[in-house]
Design a protein around this motif. Structure first.
Motif, PDB file in Angstrom:
ATOM      1  N   THR A 188       0.822  -1.210   0.000  1.00  0.00           N
ATOM      2  CA  THR A 188       0.000   0.000   0.000  1.00  0.00           C
ATOM      3  C   THR A 188       0.856   1.260   0.000  1.00  0.00           C
ATOM      4  OG1 THR A 188      -1.756  -1.184   1.157  1.00  0.00           O
ATOM      5  CG2 THR A 188      -1.838   1.224   1.220  1.00  0.00           C
ATOM      6  N   ILE A 189       1.870   1.318   0.852  1.00  0.00           N
ATOM      7  CA  ILE A 189       2.678   2.537   0.899  1.00  0.00           C
ATOM      8  C   ILE A 189       3.523   2.695  -0.359  1.00  0.00           C
ATOM      9  CG2 ILE A 189       2.647   2.753   3.402  1.00  0.00           C
ATOM     10  CD1 ILE A 189       5.335   1.504   3.572  1.00  0.00           C
ATOM     11  N   THR A 190       3.911   1.575  -0.974  1.00  0.00           N
ATOM     12  CA  THR A 190       4.620   1.654  -2.259  1.00  0.00           C
ATOM     13  C   THR A 190       3.684   2.197  -3.337  1.00  0.00           C
ATOM     14  OG1 THR A 190       6.072  -0.185  -1.700  1.00  0.00           O
ATOM     15  CG2 THR A 190       5.842   0.335  -4.030  1.00  0.00           C
ATOM     16  N   PHE A 191       2.487   1.645  -3.410  1.00  0.00           N
ATOM     17  CA  PHE A 191       1.495   2.055  -4.408  1.00  0.00           C
ATOM     18  C   PHE A 191       1.132   3.530  -4.254  1.00  0.00           C
ATOM     19  CE2 PHE A 191      -2.871   2.563  -5.915  1.00  0.00           C
ATOM     20  CZ  PHE A 191      -2.759   2.088  -7.216  1.00  0.00           C
ATOM     21  N   MET A 192       1.017   3.981  -2.998  1.00  0.00           N
ATOM     22  CA  MET A 192       0.622   5.364  -2.732  1.00  0.00           C
ATOM     23  C   MET A 192       1.790   6.344  -2.839  1.00  0.00           C
ATOM     24  SD  MET A 192      -2.052   4.861   0.417  1.00  0.00           S
ATOM     25  CE  MET A 192      -2.374   6.621   0.500  1.00  0.00           C
ATOM     26  N   GLY A 193       3.009   5.847  -2.953  1.00  0.00           N
ATOM     27  CA  GLY A 193       4.161   6.738  -3.056  1.00  0.00           C
ATOM     28  C   GLY A 193       4.466   7.468  -1.771  1.00  0.00           C
ATOM     29  N   VAL A 194       4.225   6.819  -0.639  1.00  0.00           N
ATOM     30  CA  VAL A 194       4.484   7.457   0.650  1.00  0.00           C
ATOM     31  C   VAL A 194       5.986   7.711   0.797  1.00  0.00           C
ATOM     32  CG1 VAL A 194       4.336   7.149   3.153  1.00  0.00           C
ATOM     33  CG2 VAL A 194       2.447   6.420   1.692  1.00  0.00           C
TER      34      VAL A 194
END
Length: 83
Positions: free
Chosen positions: A32-38
């Motif tokens: 999720t954090i990879t996908f969201m570019g966090v």
């Protein structure tokens, strides 16, 4: 998308009496954090608690009575895909 190794550390703590697949939870969080570019300088802490404890935290942090599903706190000045 950035490779997972460039992401922030993810801290997971299970303070509940429930058994769960902690590795699966961390894996979903990493995706999720990879996908969201966090931003990789962000922090992610996941704490699993029982209903009584989440109600205490809900009152402490949000000044609202009763249990809730999630407590989350905003990221300040970290823009998606800014690393």
């Amino acid at each position: 998308m950035k490779p997972v190794q460039d992401l922030m550390a993810i801290e997971l703590s299970n303070e509940s009496n429930f058994k769960c697949d902690e590795a699966a939870i961390v894996s979903v969080a990493e995706f999720t954090i990879t996908f969201m570019g966090v931003h990789p300088d962000s922090d992610l802490s996941i704490t699993l608690v029982n209903e009584g404890r989440i109600e205490e935290l809900h009152i402490e942090w949000m000044d609202l009575e009763g249990p809730t599903d999630v407590l989350s706190f905003p990221m300040d000045e970290m823009k998606p895909h800014s690393a």
